[in-house]
Design an enzyme around this catalytic site. Structure first.
Site, PDB file in Angstrom:
ATOM      1  N   CYS A  20     -21.785   4.131  -2.362  1.00 35.50           N
ATOM      2  CA  CYS A  20     -23.174   4.183  -1.863  1.00 35.50           C
ATOM      3  C   CYS A  20     -23.577   2.965  -1.040  1.00 35.50           C
ATOM      4  O   CYS A  20     -24.566   3.004  -0.320  1.00 35.50           O
ATOM      5  CB  CYS A  20     -24.140   4.378  -3.025  1.00 35.50           C
ATOM      6  SG  CYS A  20     -23.890   5.952  -3.850  1.00 35.50           S
TER       7      CYS A  20
ATOM      8  N   HIS B 127     -31.122   1.678  -0.870  1.00 34.00           N
ATOM      9  CA  HIS B 127     -30.347   2.862  -1.252  1.00 34.00           C
ATOM     10  C   HIS B 127     -31.189   3.641  -2.261  1.00 34.00           C
ATOM     11  O   HIS B 127     -31.702   3.085  -3.224  1.00 34.00           O
ATOM     12  CB  HIS B 127     -29.007   2.451  -1.866  1.00 34.00           C
ATOM     13  CG  HIS B 127     -28.297   3.593  -2.515  1.00 34.00           C
ATOM     14  ND1 HIS B 127     -28.161   4.809  -1.886  1.00 34.00           N
ATOM     15  CD2 HIS B 127     -27.717   3.723  -3.738  1.00 34.00           C
ATOM     16  CE1 HIS B 127     -27.512   5.631  -2.695  1.00 34.00           C
ATOM     17  NE2 HIS B 127     -27.241   4.998  -3.822  1.00 34.00           N
TER      18      HIS B 127
ATOM     19  N   ASN C 140     -30.176  11.288  -4.499  1.00 31.32           N
ATOM     20  CA  ASN C 140     -29.263  10.222  -4.062  1.00 31.32           C
ATOM     21  C   ASN C 140     -28.217  10.841  -3.131  1.00 31.32           C
ATOM     22  O   ASN C 140     -27.330  11.554  -3.579  1.00 31.32           O
ATOM     23  CB  ASN C 140     -28.605   9.601  -5.311  1.00 31.32           C
ATOM     24  CG  ASN C 140     -27.591   8.517  -4.963  1.00 31.32           C
ATOM     25  OD1 ASN C 140     -27.207   8.356  -3.808  1.00 31.32           O
ATOM     26  ND2 ASN C 140     -27.156   7.790  -5.970  1.00 31.32           N
TER      27      ASN C 140
HETATM   28  N1  COA Z   1     -32.276  15.872 -18.804  1.00 27.03           N
HETATM   29  C1  COA Z   1     -32.738  15.607 -20.031  1.00 27.03           C
HETATM   30  N2  COA Z   1     -32.258  14.635 -20.802  1.00 27.03           N
HETATM   31  C2  COA Z   1     -31.250  13.893 -20.306  1.00 27.03           C
HETATM   32  C3  COA Z   1     -30.711  14.118 -19.036  1.00 27.03           C
HETATM   33  C4  COA Z   1     -31.265  15.164 -18.278  1.00 27.03           C
HETATM   34  N3  COA Z   1     -30.821  15.458 -17.036  1.00 27.03           N
HETATM   35  N4  COA Z   1     -29.729  13.234 -18.804  1.00 27.03           N
HETATM   36  C5  COA Z   1     -29.649  12.458 -19.898  1.00 27.03           C
HETATM   37  N5  COA Z   1     -30.551  12.864 -20.826  1.00 27.03           N
HETATM   38  C6  COA Z   1     -30.819  12.305 -22.146  1.00 27.03           C
HETATM   39  C7  COA Z   1     -29.652  11.527 -22.671  1.00 27.03           C
HETATM   40  O1  COA Z   1     -28.696  12.389 -23.257  1.00 27.03           O
HETATM   41  C8  COA Z   1     -30.327  10.621 -23.676  1.00 27.03           C
HETATM   42  O2  COA Z   1     -30.552  11.356 -24.855  1.00 27.03           O
HETATM   43  P1  COA Z   1     -30.291  10.687 -26.287  1.00 27.03           P
HETATM   44  O3  COA Z   1     -31.260   9.539 -26.340  1.00 27.03           O
HETATM   45  O4  COA Z   1     -30.602  11.795 -27.200  1.00 27.03           O
HETATM   46  O5  COA Z   1     -28.869  10.253 -26.262  1.00 27.03           O
HETATM   47  C9  COA Z   1     -31.691  10.359 -23.051  1.00 27.03           C
HETATM   48  O6  COA Z   1     -31.876  11.393 -22.074  1.00 27.03           O
HETATM   49  C10 COA Z   1     -31.812   9.004 -22.404  1.00 27.03           C
HETATM   50  O7  COA Z   1     -30.671   8.794 -21.636  1.00 27.03           O
HETATM   51  P2  COA Z   1     -30.440   7.462 -20.848  1.00 27.03           P
HETATM   52  O8  COA Z   1     -29.094   7.503 -20.204  1.00 27.03           O
HETATM   53  O9  COA Z   1     -30.792   6.291 -21.700  1.00 27.03           O
HETATM   54  O10 COA Z   1     -31.584   7.607 -19.746  1.00 27.03           O
HETATM   55  P3  COA Z   1     -32.010   6.564 -18.655  1.00 27.03           P
HETATM   56  O11 COA Z   1     -33.440   6.244 -18.799  1.00 27.03           O
HETATM   57  O12 COA Z   1     -31.040   5.430 -18.530  1.00 27.03           O
HETATM   58  O13 COA Z   1     -31.871   7.435 -17.309  1.00 27.03           O
HETATM   59  C11 COA Z   1     -30.339   7.719 -15.492  1.00 27.03           C
HETATM   60  C12 COA Z   1     -30.619   7.956 -16.969  1.00 27.03           C
HETATM   61  C13 COA Z   1     -28.976   8.254 -15.143  1.00 27.03           C
HETATM   62  C14 COA Z   1     -31.413   8.429 -14.692  1.00 27.03           C
HETATM   63  C15 COA Z   1     -30.420   6.178 -15.218  1.00 27.03           C
HETATM   64  O14 COA Z   1     -29.651   5.491 -16.166  1.00 27.03           O
HETATM   65  C16 COA Z   1     -29.929   5.819 -13.845  1.00 27.03           C
HETATM   66  O15 COA Z   1     -30.505   6.202 -12.847  1.00 27.03           O
HETATM   67  N6  COA Z   1     -28.862   5.006 -13.777  1.00 27.03           N
HETATM   68  C17 COA Z   1     -28.299   4.614 -12.511  1.00 27.03           C
HETATM   69  C18 COA Z   1     -27.495   5.747 -11.964  1.00 27.03           C
HETATM   70  C19 COA Z   1     -27.222   5.614 -10.509  1.00 27.03           C
HETATM   71  O16 COA Z   1     -28.017   5.075  -9.792  1.00 27.03           O
HETATM   72  N7  COA Z   1     -26.082   6.136 -10.076  1.00 27.03           N
HETATM   73  C20 COA Z   1     -25.715   6.155  -8.718  1.00 27.03           C
HETATM   74  C21 COA Z   1     -25.276   4.823  -8.253  1.00 27.03           C
HETATM   75  S1  COA Z   1     -25.098   4.773  -6.552  1.00 27.03           S
END
Ligand code: COA
Length: 323
Positions: free
Chosen positions: A113, A250, A280
């Site tokens: 990215c 980004h 994204n």
């Molecule tokens: N819908 C509903 N629940 C979801 C879910 C979805 N699509 N995806 C994950 N969950 C759940 C998880 O299973 C977790 O449940 P649990 O607490 O029972 O285990 C809960 O939601 C929280 O998950 P968590 O991973 O802590 O959420 P978060 O606040 O960190 O958000 C992302 C998750 C992926 C949105 C966030 O971490 C993120 O954006 N990270 C960076 C990713 C990124 O930018 N990638 C590309 C790089 S270029």
């Protein structure tokens, strides 16, 4: 001394829209969860037979028109992508063929990215060195072709698209001041697609052809990395952060962007966003966001623009320019 400046921009996203409500019917998720955790409302998805170079060609032609040049003027095409149509020829070679840029050399850059800023840096340096005068830099990806549609942690995040800029040589006081690139390969496992090998029962069973991500850890690294990259690029050019007119981030997660903005005291009105409608789009997210800002007539000559990105590798980067 030659500088390179952005003489034109273009972008293209596929027509097909997938909303959060559609995803609710496919996996265990909700519009509310996706919206509040990421800022994404919908994303564009390439058709089965629509490839990264197909999207790129449309973005390229739009940038060429905006820069008021012809394809024949291009000396070089660099495409940042991690989803080329095939292993080789590169996407840039396909773009070169299809837009008739007969004079242009062409190659791809892979830095996930962050790739657009990496490619911008290469194009900028080849102009500054005097080797080339007119370079097209693209960021283009179709990540939806390599996401696991059963993995709710990743499949809600990504969309497809392409963006392009034309870099031209100038001696005027405008253009790219400097670009800063960073890599930490020890954190590579936070975001990866493991298999380049020919498909086997093992690679299919273990879903090695799809994106796997440790979102939570990546989230924290991304905020720190982009904050420091913006501090580096502004400090090294003696330009205070509050003198920058636009920050093109980004577009990975609105909460990451807001956290960086909060740490650096950047007001919302300096941060154009496209994540809500495209998700994204990997390397394409910054040139698409820049193109929309440019075509809306919001950037004026003399404005200072800062790019900041992070992505798989891990890689991250920043760049500062005068429009
Ligand atoms: N819908 C509903 N629940 C979801 C879910 C979805 N699509 N995806 C994950 N969950 C759940 C998880 O299973 C977790 O449940 P649990 O607490 O029972 O285990 C809960 O939601 C929280 O998950 P968590 O991973 O802590 O959420 P978060 O606040 O960190 O958000 C992302 C998750 C992926 C949105 C966030 O971490 C993120 O954006 N990270 C960076 C990713 C990124 O930018 N990638 C590309 C790089 S270029």
């Amino acid at each position: 001394m030659n500088h390179s400046y952005i003489a034109g921009t273009g972008s293209y996203v596929p027509e097909k829209i997938i909303t959060n409500f559609t995803l609710e019917k496919m996996i265990d998720t909700s519009d509310e969860w996706i919206r509040t955790r990421t800022g994404i409302l919908e994303r564009r998805i390439a058709q089965e037979n629509e490839t990264t170079s197909d999207l790129s060609i449309k973005a390229a032609l739009s940038a060429i028109e905006d820069a008021k040049i012809t394809s024949g003027d291009l000396d070089l095409i660099i495409t940042a992508t991690v989803t080329p149509d095939m292993v080789f020829p590169s996407s840039s070679c396909m773009i070169q063929k299809n837009i008739g840029a007969h004079k242009a050399a062409a190659f791809d850059v892979a830095a996930a990215c962050s790739g657009f800023i990496y490619a911008l840096n290469v194009g900028d340096q080849l102009i500054k060195s005097g080797q080339y005068k007119t370079v097209m830099v693209l960021g283009a990806d179709t990540l939806t072709k390599i996401i696991d549609w059963t993995d709710r942690n990743t499949c809600i995040l990504f969309g497809d698209g392409a963006g392009a800029v034309i870099l031209k040589s100038t001696q005027e006081d405008r253009g790219i001041y400097s670009t800063h690139l960073y890599t930490d390969g020890t954190l590579g496992e936070l975001l990866e697609v493991r298999s380049l090998r020919p498909t086997s029962e093992e690679t299919l069973t273990n879903r090695l052809h799809y994106i796997s991500m440790k979102g939570n850890e990546l989230f924290k690294v991304a905020i720190k990395a982009m904050t420091e990259a913006i501090q580096d690029v502004t400090r090294s050019n003696g330009i205070p952060i509050d003198a920058v007119d636009f920050f093109i981030f980004h577009q990975a997660n609105i909460r990451i962007i807001q956290a960086v903005a909060q740490r650096l005291n950047i007001p919302e009105n300096k941060i154009p966003l496209t994540i809500q409608k495209y998700g994204n789009t990997s390397t394409a997210s910054m040139p698409i966001t820049l193109d929309e800002l440019n075509k809306a007539g919001k950037i004026q000559p003399g404005n200072t623009v800062c790019f900041a990105a992070f992505g798989g590798g891990l890689t991250w980067a920043s760049s500062l320019l005068k429009w």
